[in-house]
Design a protein around this motif. Structure first.
Motif, short mmCIF file in Angstrom:
data_model
loop_
_atom_site.label_atom_id
_atom_site.label_comp_id
_atom_site.label_asym_id
_atom_site.label_seq_id
_atom_site.Cartn_x
_atom_site.Cartn_y
_atom_site.Cartn_z
N ALA A 224 0.86 -1.18 -0.10
CA ALA A 224 0.08 0.11 -0.04
C ALA A 224 0.88 1.30 0.19
O ALA A 224 0.32 2.28 -0.46
CB ALA A 224 -1.03 -0.05 1.19
N SER A 225 1.99 1.21 0.49
CA SER A 225 2.86 2.34 0.68
C SER A 225 3.38 2.93 -0.49
O SER A 225 3.51 3.89 -0.72
CB SER A 225 4.22 2.19 1.50
OG SER A 225 4.89 1.05 0.89
N THR A 226 3.36 2.09 -1.63
CA THR A 226 3.95 2.49 -2.94
C THR A 226 2.89 2.34 -4.13
O THR A 226 3.26 2.46 -5.24
CB THR A 226 5.30 2.01 -3.46
OG1 THR A 226 5.10 0.48 -3.58
CG2 THR A 226 6.39 2.12 -2.34
N TRP A 227 1.89 1.69 -3.86
CA TRP A 227 0.75 1.30 -4.76
C TRP A 227 0.33 2.36 -5.84
O TRP A 227 0.51 1.93 -7.17
CB TRP A 227 -0.58 0.88 -4.08
CG TRP A 227 -1.69 0.54 -4.81
CD1 TRP A 227 -2.69 1.18 -5.40
CD2 TRP A 227 -1.64 -0.72 -5.46
NE1 TRP A 227 -3.59 0.28 -6.16
CE2 TRP A 227 -3.13 -0.81 -6.27
CE3 TRP A 227 -1.07 -1.92 -5.37
CZ2 TRP A 227 -3.53 -2.00 -6.88
CZ3 TRP A 227 -1.32 -3.04 -5.93
CH2 TRP A 227 -2.52 -3.23 -6.79
N PRO A 228 0.11 3.55 -5.28
CA PRO A 228 -0.21 4.59 -6.45
C PRO A 228 0.99 4.81 -7.71
O PRO A 228 0.88 5.20 -8.78
CB PRO A 228 -0.51 5.97 -5.80
CG PRO A 228 -0.69 5.39 -4.41
CD PRO A 228 0.30 4.34 -4.16
N LYS A 229 2.19 4.63 -7.12
CA LYS A 229 3.19 4.71 -8.19
C LYS A 229 3.82 3.73 -8.79
O LYS A 229 4.52 3.61 -9.71
CB LYS A 229 4.65 5.23 -7.27
CG LYS A 229 4.25 6.59 -6.21
CD LYS A 229 5.49 7.00 -5.64
CE LYS A 229 6.03 5.84 -4.55
NZ LYS A 229 7.39 6.41 -3.91
N GLU A 230 3.28 2.48 -8.57
CA GLU A 230 3.49 1.09 -9.34
C GLU A 230 2.92 1.13 -10.79
O GLU A 230 1.76 1.73 -10.90
CB GLU A 230 3.10 -0.02 -8.59
CG GLU A 230 3.57 0.11 -7.30
CD GLU A 230 5.14 -0.42 -7.10
OE1 GLU A 230 5.82 -0.63 -8.18
OE2 GLU A 230 5.65 -0.28 -6.02
N ARG A 231 3.60 0.74 -11.70
CA ARG A 231 3.17 0.32 -13.16
C ARG A 231 1.79 -0.73 -13.05
O ARG A 231 1.87 -1.33 -12.31
CB ARG A 231 4.03 -0.17 -14.02
CG ARG A 231 5.27 0.60 -14.32
CD ARG A 231 6.26 0.13 -15.42
NE ARG A 231 6.57 -1.16 -14.93
CZ ARG A 231 7.09 -1.93 -15.89
NH1 ARG A 231 7.35 -1.70 -16.88
NH2 ARG A 231 7.35 -3.48 -15.56
N ALA A 232 1.05 -0.48 -13.90
CA ALA A 232 -0.44 -1.37 -13.84
C ALA A 232 0.18 -2.86 -13.90
O ALA A 232 -0.58 -3.75 -13.10
CB ALA A 232 -1.17 -0.97 -15.19
#
Length: 561
Positions: A224-232
């Motif tokens: 969850a800490s990096t979820w928005p920045k990860e590629r699809a």
């Protein structure tokens, strides 16, 4: 090479290597070689010049520092493999006489097909691989991906050390968690954070999987800490690791993932939430499914009435329902199937008059919707690993229906069987074989625990015997015979001894069928004896040995010396 000798060969010291290479590629006919001496043919002059330039290039290299000596291989603290088992391993790795590309295998066991079973047993006993066997073991795993998990687990840290020195074995570094590097434990917060932020994708996946197995909540918080920045595509792979240890605590994160911009991520999140029967998504799906499936008491006997959705609204799509059906599939039946398979199976008894799963499956379904409804319940039973519903949808193994009351294919039945306990699974398949024979049983046998339970083993042997006596085309049973070699309990050898003789061939039998059957049964018996010997060789010293066929071929490889 001085200037005089260079002139003698027609080589010009100022000529660049690129000029030589270009002329050689184009040919001296298309690009005349300017360095040709009078009377010297251009191609020969070009080769002379190339030889001189090569010597000059090599002589001009400066000596480099000696390469760094590799660190010693790490120690393997596991117990040493027994000598007889080590010799057996060498024999299995050296054998390349499998039946690939051959129409008739003969009566000799296929040793390479026994290697996976041997490796699994060696890993279970916790033995260390003999160092001299590691190159052959890595070569075998390189050629067969199905061997890799057990082979690398058995090979241990020394295999990873070797893989760093040989490019042919680099697959071992990719297959090992973290590329062969030690992963930080849950207590090493700094190491976990650094690897998660800076590691390669494979290392991050391995870290997430390792944490999920030990500290599920910590793995989820890390994701969850990096979820928005990860590629699809990375989000999809990371999300898949949550299947291990899936629990109610994962629901808030998965609900958030339902709003992801990737359709595949949304679908996976919805699938995981539907596997949690008490999740909010499961409750929403239950309400939608209940609006489509109801009990109709107006007829002479109760029946299930189905009214599929008339549209796929935005709220359904937000909950993971895919609006566009595959080619050839009706929209309304497509939407209905997705709603039913995502609804908790525990919601149906109350909706359908307090009936059990078996009673619900037995109800008639109006207007031809039975296949669609039962297929969706099958997918729900597999997803939710519900044994009661799996049992009801499978029906009795002796039922005349080819697909059972709910299963629509052998693959569906195999998935439903996986939700049952091993003993019940084996008993069901044994009953199926007793009624329907072996022609449709191959996929079902593949989900049964190894070695096969005695009732299942007896049913397979009896069915093979019946097929032989009936003069059946023998090659059509080669797949089942191969499974029996790997899965049948060696104790069944006594029952097989009477099948080794060549039977009298019927007039309507396939030509040569009797000889083939005798050969196949001889190979089966020999393989079972060999498996019994392998088990004895791997057993730790002092372990009581299980009874095995008292036959010469069951002896360890050094017994005859």
């Amino acid at each position: 090479m001085n200037a005089t000798s260079a002139a003698r060969t027609g080589a010009d010291p100022a000529v660049s290597w690129d000029d030589l290479l270009t002329t050689a590629l184009l040919g001296t006919d298309r690009r005349p070689w300017a360095g040709s001496a009078p009377g010297r043919e251009a191609p020969l002059a070009l080769l002379d010049a190339a030889a001189v330039a090569t010597v000059r290039r090599r002589a001009g290299l400066r000596p480099a520092r000696a390469g760094r000596r590799p660190e010693p291989a790490p120690a393997d603290p596991r117990p040493v493999l027994p000598a007889a088992a080590a010799r057996r391993l060498a024999t299995l790795l050296a054998d390349r006489s499998g039946a690939a590309g051959s129409g008739r295998r003969g009566s000799s066991p296929d040793l390479m097909e026994l290697l996976p079973q041997w490796l699994a047993a060696a890993v279970e006993h916790g033995y260390a691989a003999p160092p001299q066997a590691l190159p052959a073991l890595l070569d075998a795993a390189r050629g067969r991906t199905d061997l890799r998990p057990a082979a690398l687990a058995f090979a241990g840290p020394r295999a990873l050390w070797l893989a760093r020195l040989n490019r042919d074995w680099r697959f071992a570094l990719r297959a090992a968690p973290g590329g062969g590097a030690a992963l930080p434990g849950p207590d090493d917060a700094e190491g976990v954070e650094r690897l998660w932020q800076e590691g390669l994708f494979a290392e991050r996946v391995a870290l997430l999987g390792a944490l999920r197995a030990r500290e599920p909540a910590l793995a989820r918080e890390l994701l969850a800490s990096t979820w928005p920045k990860e590629r699809a595509e990375d989000r999809l792979m990371f999300l898949d690791t949550l299947r291990a240890g899936l629990a109610a605590g994962d629901e808030p994160f998965l609900e958030q993932a339902l709003g992801d911009r990737s359709r595949n991520v949304r679908a996976t999140a919805a699938e995981l939430l539907s596997a949690l029967p008490h999740s909010a998504l499961a409750a929403r799906m239950a309400v939608r499914a209940a609006a489509c499936v109801a009990l109709d008491r107006t007829g002479p006997v109760p029946a299930i009435a189905v009214e599929p959705p008339v549209e796929c609204d935005s709220s359904m799509e937000c909950d993971g329902v895919v609006a566009t059906p595959p080619a050839g599939r009706g929209e309304r039946s497509w939407w209905l199937g997705q709603l039913v398979e995502a609804a908790p199976l525990g919601s149906w008894p109350e909706r359908l008059g307090g009936r059990t799963a078996r009673d619900i499956v037995a109800l008639p379904v109006a207007d031809g919707w039975q296949g669609e409804l039962h297929a969706a319940w099958c997918r729900a039973a597999v997803r939710q690993r519900d044994a009661d519903w799996s049992r009801a949808l499978l029906g009795a193994p002796s039922a005349p229906e080819a697909g059972g009351p709910g299963a629509v294919s052998l693959a569906e039945r195999a998935k439903l069987l996986a939700a049952l306990e091993p003993a019940e699974r084996a008993a069901w398949v044994a009953g199926f074989i007793a009624t329907h024979g072996l022609s449709e049983a191959f996929q079902l046998l593949g989900v049964c625990a190894v070695p096969w339970a005695p009732p299942l083993g007896r049913s397979v042997v009896d069915a093979l015997n019946i097929a032989r006596d009936a003069g059946s085309y023998p090659w059509s049973f080669s797949g089942v015979m191969g499974l029996a070699e790997r899965c049948l309990d060696p104790a069944e050898v006594a029952r097989l001894e009477g099948l080794l003789a060549i039977p009298d061939e019927r007039e309507d039998a396939a030509p040569g069928a009797g000889g083939y059957w005798a050969e196949a049964f001889q190979r089966l018996v020999t393989t079972l004896r060999l498996r019994a010997a392998m088990a004895d060789e791997l057993a730790p010293a002092g372990t009581p040995r299980a009874p095995r066929p008292d036959l010469p071929s069951a002896q360890p490889p050094d017994a005859a010396r």
